[in-house]
Enzyme design. Structure first.
Site: not given
Length: 346
Positions: A90, A168, A309-311
């Site tokens: 990314r 993140i 899971g980014e939260g």
């Protein structure tokens, strides 16, 4: 093992060293009362399994009957100088894009928070100014790291009693692997994984980056807070501050390799530092995450095959803990009512 006081220099970390050493114990009597409550309720033995233990953990951590009145998911976003080594598929800009998506209520975590009645806080930790490349020097200086830890304390405000923490940041899994290796030993290859989709060549670069950093900082890795500032990132430091601050005010749920690595720093400093913490799950794409969780004694609440899971996983776990508190209070109230009725019928 060296203690924090061994390194106390009167510099910015001094207050945090003292706080970590003097963390109050959990209230085991409160947990025992919850176990007694469940024991009096007529039901099949072990029918609620870990739900009962979750309710007891809430009571022990807060010193009061299990309740979740003001839960919040806190996501800390930071960027890393090591991203320049091509350790992630990314781009660095992906961190900012996620923050914008979640701010617009378009991320997965927003939907889970809405479903479970959770607040959501997003913390942009100077995304336009990545931390330094830790293969060339420390990621942060002591003053900056301590200031970011202090910033993390701000998540524990406004009566928040449950904080589900996530992060993140492009390059964060490589930083988490470096912290893990610094604390528990091994090489980069022992701790790195595919993360957000790294191929074999990229995983190799991640391992090399970790090994380079371990060699460069080898003379400073006995002090856990030095490990944090040299090999971590701003989101790691902020999460460490949140964990410390929450000890007397809230319970903590952790999601992700980065958050677990930040917790590992505190565990290295004081093995009881994580008694008020639970782990949502381990990332399926990060074998080092599972290994680290085992090292610091955190058992995941669930396994849904999720990556980072980014939260989203943090919010799901918060919903589970909230339900455990409601199960206890509802069943206990019903049991008390039944006892009163029986007394009145005599």
């Amino acid at each position: 093992m060296a203690t924090l006081s061994s390194f106390d220099s009167g510099l910015p970390f001094g207050d945090f060293r003292a706080l970590i050493e003097r963390l109050p114990p959990l209230d085991e009597r409160a947990a025992a009362r919850v176990r007694d409550d469940f024991g009096r309720i007529e039901k099949p033995k072990t029918s609620l399994g870990r739900i009962e233990r979750l309710a007891g953990w809430l009571a022990a951590s807060t010193g009061r009957p299990p309740a979740v009145r003001r839960p919040v998911v806190a996501i800390f976003a930071g960027n890393h100088g090591i991203a320049r080594h091509d350790v992630s598929p990314r781009p660095v800009e992906a961190t900012q894009r996620f923050v914008e998506l979640a701010t617009a209520s378009g991320a997965g975590v927003n939907q889970v928070c809405a479903a479970h009645g959770l607040g959501l806080k997003l913390y942009d930790l100077a995304l336009d100014l990545p931390t330094a490349d830790f293969t060339m020097g420390a990621a942060m200086d002591e003053r900056g790291c301590a200031a970011t830890m202090a910033f993390g304390i701000e998540a524990v405000t406004d009566g928040v009693d449950l904080i589900a923490v996530s992060s993140i940041g492009v390059g964060a899994s490589t930083a988490a692997a470096a912290i893990s290796a610094a604390i528990f030993g091994g090489s980069g290859a022992d701790w790195v994984g595919a993360g957000s989709g790294a191929d074999a060549a990229m995983i190799g670069r991640k391992a090399e980056t970790v090994d380079h950093a371990l060699a460069l900082h080898s003379g400073h890795l006995e002090d856990p807070l030095e490990v944090l500032r040299r090999l971590g990132g701003r989101e790691f430091a902020a999460i460490a501050g949140t964990i410390i601050a929450a000890r007397t005010q809230a319970t903590i749920l952790l999601e992700g390799f980065a958050a677990t690595a930040a917790a590992a720093v505190l565990h290295r400093a004081n093995p009881s530092a994580l008694d008020h913490c639970l782990l949502a799950y381990v990332a399926a794409t990060e074998p080092g995450h599972r290994q680290l969780a085992e090292k610091i004694g955190l058992t995941p609440l669930f396994d849904l095959g999720m990556g980072e899971g980014e939260g989203t996983g943090a919010a799901l776990a918060a919903g589970m803990v909230k339900a455990a508190a409601l199960i206890h209070s509802g069943m206990h109230a019903a049991d008390t009512f039944e006892i009163v009725q029986k007394e009145q019928a005599r």
